[in-house]
Design a protein around this motif. Structure first.
Motif, PDB file in Angstrom:
ATOM      1  N   ALA A  71       0.830  -1.203   0.000  1.00  0.00           N
ATOM      2  CA  ALA A  71       0.000   0.000   0.000  1.00  0.00           C
ATOM      3  C   ALA A  71       0.866   1.254   0.000  1.00  0.00           C
ATOM      4  CB  ALA A  71      -0.929  -0.003   1.217  1.00  0.00           C
ATOM      5  N   PHE A  72       2.039   1.161   0.595  1.00  0.00           N
ATOM      6  CA  PHE A  72       2.968   2.286   0.696  1.00  0.00           C
ATOM      7  C   PHE A  72       3.742   2.514  -0.600  1.00  0.00           C
ATOM      8  CE2 PHE A  72       6.948   4.228   2.488  1.00  0.00           C
ATOM      9  CZ  PHE A  72       6.360   5.340   3.071  1.00  0.00           C
ATOM     10  N   GLY A  73       3.678   1.540  -1.498  1.00  0.00           N
ATOM     11  CA  GLY A  73       4.356   1.696  -2.780  1.00  0.00           C
ATOM     12  C   GLY A  73       5.692   1.003  -2.878  1.00  0.00           C
ATOM     13  N   ALA A  74       5.937   0.035  -2.000  1.00  0.00           N
ATOM     14  CA  ALA A  74       7.188  -0.723  -2.042  1.00  0.00           C
ATOM     15  C   ALA A  74       6.998  -2.024  -2.817  1.00  0.00           C
ATOM     16  CB  ALA A  74       7.677  -1.027  -0.634  1.00  0.00           C
ATOM     17  N   ARG A  75       8.114  -2.611  -3.213  1.00  0.00           N
ATOM     18  CA  ARG A  75       8.137  -3.950  -3.790  1.00  0.00           C
ATOM     19  C   ARG A  75       8.372  -4.929  -2.646  1.00  0.00           C
ATOM     20  NH1 ARG A  75      12.860  -6.274  -7.814  1.00  0.00           N
ATOM     21  NH2 ARG A  75      11.643  -7.915  -8.844  1.00  0.00           N
ATOM     22  N   VAL A  76       7.720  -6.100  -2.678  1.00  0.00           N
ATOM     23  CA  VAL A  76       7.803  -7.025  -1.548  1.00  0.00           C
ATOM     24  C   VAL A  76       8.201  -8.423  -2.015  1.00  0.00           C
ATOM     25  CG1 VAL A  76       6.563  -8.131   0.350  1.00  0.00           C
ATOM     26  CG2 VAL A  76       6.078  -5.745  -0.232  1.00  0.00           C
ATOM     27  N   ILE A  77       9.185  -8.981  -1.312  1.00  0.00           N
ATOM     28  CA  ILE A  77       9.556 -10.384  -1.437  1.00  0.00           C
ATOM     29  C   ILE A  77       9.283 -11.020  -0.085  1.00  0.00           C
ATOM     30  CG2 ILE A  77      11.418 -12.024  -1.911  1.00  0.00           C
ATOM     31  CD1 ILE A  77      12.872  -9.709  -3.375  1.00  0.00           C
ATOM     32  N   ALA A  78       8.665 -12.199  -0.061  1.00  0.00           N
ATOM     33  CA  ALA A  78       8.363 -12.873   1.197  1.00  0.00           C
ATOM     34  C   ALA A  78       8.914 -14.295   1.172  1.00  0.00           C
ATOM     35  CB  ALA A  78       6.854 -12.913   1.431  1.00  0.00           C
ATOM     36  N   THR A  79       9.272 -14.793   2.342  1.00  0.00           N
ATOM     37  CA  THR A  79       9.644 -16.194   2.469  1.00  0.00           C
ATOM     38  C   THR A  79       8.549 -16.938   3.221  1.00  0.00           C
ATOM     39  OG1 THR A  79      10.814 -15.977   4.577  1.00  0.00           O
ATOM     40  CG2 THR A  79      12.093 -15.583   2.566  1.00  0.00           C
ATOM     41  N   ALA A  80       8.412 -18.228   2.940  1.00  0.00           N
ATOM     42  CA  ALA A  80       7.451 -19.078   3.636  1.00  0.00           C
ATOM     43  C   ALA A  80       7.918 -20.525   3.513  1.00  0.00           C
ATOM     44  CB  ALA A  80       6.047 -18.906   3.059  1.00  0.00           C
ATOM     45  N   GLY A  81       7.311 -21.400   4.313  1.00  0.00           N
ATOM     46  CA  GLY A  81       7.817 -22.758   4.409  1.00  0.00           C
ATOM     47  C   GLY A  81       7.143 -23.794   3.555  1.00  0.00           C
ATOM     48  N   SER A  82       6.268 -23.391   2.638  1.00  0.00           N
ATOM     49  CA  SER A  82       5.636 -24.342   1.721  1.00  0.00           C
ATOM     50  C   SER A  82       5.186 -23.605   0.467  1.00  0.00           C
ATOM     51  CB  SER A  82       4.424 -25.019   2.372  1.00  0.00           C
ATOM     52  OG  SER A  82       3.350 -24.106   2.515  1.00  0.00           O
ATOM     53  N   ASP A  83       4.938 -24.352  -0.595  1.00  0.00           N
ATOM     54  CA  ASP A  83       4.464 -23.732  -1.829  1.00  0.00           C
ATOM     55  C   ASP A  83       3.086 -23.103  -1.626  1.00  0.00           C
ATOM     56  OD1 ASP A  83       6.779 -24.479  -3.106  1.00  0.00           O
ATOM     57  OD2 ASP A  83       5.905 -26.245  -4.078  1.00  0.00           O
ATOM     58  N   ASP A  84       2.231 -23.757  -0.817  1.00  0.00           N
ATOM     59  CA  ASP A  84       0.906 -23.190  -0.555  1.00  0.00           C
ATOM     60  C   ASP A  84       1.015 -21.861   0.181  1.00  0.00           C
ATOM     61  OD1 ASP A  84      -0.341 -25.288  -1.793  1.00  0.00           O
ATOM     62  OD2 ASP A  84      -0.874 -26.342   0.057  1.00  0.00           O
ATOM     63  N   LYS A  85       1.921 -21.799   1.156  1.00  0.00           N
ATOM     64  CA  LYS A  85       2.097 -20.540   1.884  1.00  0.00           C
ATOM     65  C   LYS A  85       2.701 -19.469   0.980  1.00  0.00           C
ATOM     66  CE  LYS A  85       2.243 -21.991   6.706  1.00  0.00           C
ATOM     67  NZ  LYS A  85       2.993 -21.907   7.983  1.00  0.00           N
TER      68      LYS A  85
END
Length: 328
Positions: free
Chosen positions: A165-179
């Motif tokens: 919402a602030f206008g940033a690009r986001v990369i996230a990590t998670a522990g499964s393909d579904d997540k």
């Protein structure tokens, strides 16, 4: 009032329903009849005896609530434009697992238009934490890239949405393909399954070798040395928990040469004045996004308060996406 107490440090079954006298609001406080209480990782740590209660705070767990104002310091209520009968959500230093809870007036926010009490109860702890660390301490700017470790946690789903919402690009990590898919559905530009991919290599790849500007980290331990490799020059790590351990070995020379910053903070022991300032910033910036639907609460499951032990068991399984909430 009814409440959920920690009878002794231990497993989820040490959480028991009790009755005790209702709290009385002091100067600068209000009393909330709680409709819903958010569950957070610090509640689990407190239950295990690993997170001491700050001086003067309730021994009951629970750091966020939503409900109706039923009493309070008249002058403080008037100054904050809050009235008895208003629906609010609040960040508290303890006591949230109860039918009645006191909160500093400055740490209370109106329930955003269109949201239920259950949704509102899921907001304060993660919104205060993310705003304070990502936007104020790490100074994320529009157009920069944020890496969120644990993108489907309560903190993670909030950080992804607020940063987008602030206008940033986001990369996230998670522990499964579904997540990972859930992170992308929430707005993340990329999601990395840390069990099958090296998040350092992937973060470098998706940023064309530049690296990310800010990392929101709740792992610490050996992640910190790897995260320094993920950062672009002048990059910042905002450390909010140490789930991976407190010890880290880093390349201090790289920190110097590349002007990197490692910042850490905990929210619970900070002053009411500090938290009040965050509440004002959230009211100005994040609450309009919530009311416009640009940012949404993510509720994985709602439990009756009497099933708090089951809720803690689910949280410790790490199978949830978003927040767990108790209702009264």
């Amino acid at each position: 009032m009814k409440a959920i107490a920690i009878t002794s440090p231990g497993a989820p079954d040490v959480l028991r329903a009790i009755e005790r006298a209702a709290p009385v609001p002091a100067a600068g406080e209000l009393l909330i009849r709680v409709a819903a209480s958010g569950i957070n990782r610090p509640d689990v740590l407190q239950r295990k005896g690993l997170y001491p209660v700050p001086p003067g705070a309730s021994d009951l767990p629970g750091l966020e609530v939503a409900g109706q104002v039923v009493d309070g310091d008249a002058a403080a209520l008037a100054a904050a434009s809050i009235a008895v009968g208003d629906r609010v959500c609040a960040l508290v230093a303890g006591g949230g697992y109860a039918e009645l809870c006191v909160a500093p007036v400055g740490q209370c926010l109106p329930v955003p238009r269109g949201l239920s009490d259950i949704e509102a109860a899921s907001l304060p702890e993660t919104f205060f934490t993310v705003w304070s660390n990502v936007f104020e301490r790490a100074h994320l700017q529009p157009g920069e890239t944020l890496l969120v470790q644990g993108g489907t946690s309560g903190i993670g789903v909030t950080a992804i949405q607020l940063a987008k919402a602030f206008g940033a690009r986001v990369i996230a990590t998670a522990g499964s393909d579904d997540k990972c898919a859930a992170c992308v559905a929430l707005g993340a530009d990329h999601a990395i399954n840390y069990r099958t991919h090296d998040f350092v290599a992937e973060a470098k790849r998706v940023t064309d070798g530049r690296g990310v500007d800010v990392i929101l980290d709740m792992v610490a331990g050996d992640y910190i040395a790897r995260e320094l490799q993920c950062l672009a020059d002048d990059g910042r790590i905002a450390l909010i928990a140490v789930q991976g351990g407190t010890a880290a070995q880093i390349d201090a020379g790289a920190v110097l040469r590349r002007r990197l910053t490692i910042s850490g903070s905990t929210l619970r022991p900070r002053s009411v004045a500090f938290k009040t300032a965050i509440a004002k910033a959230l009211r100005t910036h994040a609450w309009p996004w919530l009311e416009a639907g640009r940012v949404k609460p993510v509720i994985h499951q709602v439990f009756p308060a009497a099933q708090a032990a089951e809720a803690h068991t689910l949280m410790e399984s790490n199978q949830h996406i978003g927040k767990l909430v108790l209702t009264w």
